[in-house]
Design a protein around this motif. Structure first.
Motif, PDB file in Angstrom:
ATOM      1  N   SER A  28       0.841  -1.196   0.000  1.00 15.13           N
ATOM      2  CA  SER A  28       0.000   0.000   0.000  1.00 15.13           C
ATOM      3  C   SER A  28       0.873   1.242   0.000  1.00 15.13           C
ATOM      4  O   SER A  28       2.015   1.217   0.452  1.00 15.13           O
ATOM      5  N   PHE A  29       0.310   2.334  -0.490  1.00 17.39           N
ATOM      6  CA  PHE A  29       1.030   3.606  -0.495  1.00 17.39           C
ATOM      7  C   PHE A  29       0.862   4.377   0.818  1.00 17.39           C
ATOM      8  O   PHE A  29       1.353   5.512   0.944  1.00 17.39           O
ATOM      9  N   ASN A  30       0.193   3.765   1.788  1.00 15.45           N
ATOM     10  CA  ASN A  30       0.047   4.438   3.079  1.00 15.45           C
ATOM     11  C   ASN A  30       1.410   4.804   3.647  1.00 15.45           C
ATOM     12  O   ASN A  30       2.327   3.983   3.649  1.00 15.45           O
ATOM     13  N   TRP A  53       0.773  10.777   0.542  1.00 17.14           N
ATOM     14  CA  TRP A  53      -0.404   9.959   0.809  1.00 17.14           C
ATOM     15  C   TRP A  53      -0.863  10.092   2.264  1.00 17.14           C
ATOM     16  O   TRP A  53      -1.972   9.740   2.593  1.00 17.14           O
ATOM     17  N   GLY A  72      -4.506   9.948  -6.319  1.00 15.27           N
ATOM     18  CA  GLY A  72      -4.214   8.596  -5.891  1.00 15.27           C
ATOM     19  C   GLY A  72      -5.461   7.836  -5.500  1.00 15.27           C
ATOM     20  O   GLY A  72      -6.443   8.447  -5.059  1.00 15.27           O
ATOM     21  N   ASP A  73      -5.417   6.543  -5.669  1.00 15.28           N
ATOM     22  CA  ASP A  73      -6.488   5.643  -5.244  1.00 15.28           C
ATOM     23  C   ASP A  73      -5.862   4.658  -4.267  1.00 15.28           C
ATOM     24  O   ASP A  73      -5.149   3.738  -4.682  1.00 15.28           O
ATOM     25  N   SER A  74      -6.110   4.872  -2.978  1.00 17.00           N
ATOM     26  CA  SER A  74      -5.462   4.037  -1.974  1.00 17.00           C
ATOM     27  C   SER A  74      -5.932   2.595  -2.043  1.00 17.00           C
ATOM     28  O   SER A  74      -5.152   1.672  -1.768  1.00 17.00           O
ATOM     29  N   SER A  77      -3.852   1.202  -4.615  1.00 12.89           N
ATOM     30  CA  SER A  77      -2.425   1.510  -4.480  1.00 12.89           C
ATOM     31  C   SER A  77      -1.877   2.029  -5.804  1.00 12.89           C
ATOM     32  O   SER A  77      -0.826   1.574  -6.297  1.00 12.89           O
TER      33      SER A  77
END
Length: 124
Positions: A28-30, A53, A72-74, A77
């Motif tokens: 994930s891009f978290n 993010w 972005g679309d978490s 990702s």
């Protein structure tokens, strides 16, 4: 380890639009910041746009403000770059880069991961 996969490049005419995608493989891009860079033949890689993010703040190079949009679309990702009113001098290989637990950087030294790039060619 983050694997970044860019897509969406192609050949367009001046004034056209393209949307690039950068997908993170297996992560994930978290807590990441991600950026788009581009490199034309014989030139240095330059910052285009980026997104933190963690807080959702976006950054743009002056040359693309008002024409490009990074998002972005978490859940997927995936980071996107919507490019409108493209110009021939924006022909380049577009790269996605990522860094963990840091803000968006405008130089490649600020990133730990990068993809293979996707080619954007704008004809006049």
């Amino acid at each position: 380890q983050v694997q970044l996969i860019e897509s969406g490049g192609g050949l367009v005419q001046a004034g056209d639009s393209l949307r690039l995608s950068c997908a993170a493989s297996g992560r994930s891009f978290n807590r990441y910041s991600t950026g788009w860079f581009r490199q034309a033949p014989g030139k240095e890689r330059e910052f285009v746009a980026g997104i933190n993010w963690g807080n959702g703040v976006t950054y743009y190079a002056d040359s693309v403000k008002g024409r490009f949009t990074v998002s972005g679309d978490s859940a997927k990702s995936t980071m996107y770059l919507q490019m409108n009113t493209l110009e021939p001098e924006e022909t380049a290989l577009y790269y996605c880069e990522a860094v963990y637990n840091a803000d968006v950087a405008t130089t490649i030294k600020g990133y730990d991961y990068w993809g293979q790039g996707t080619q954007v060619t704008v004809s006049s």
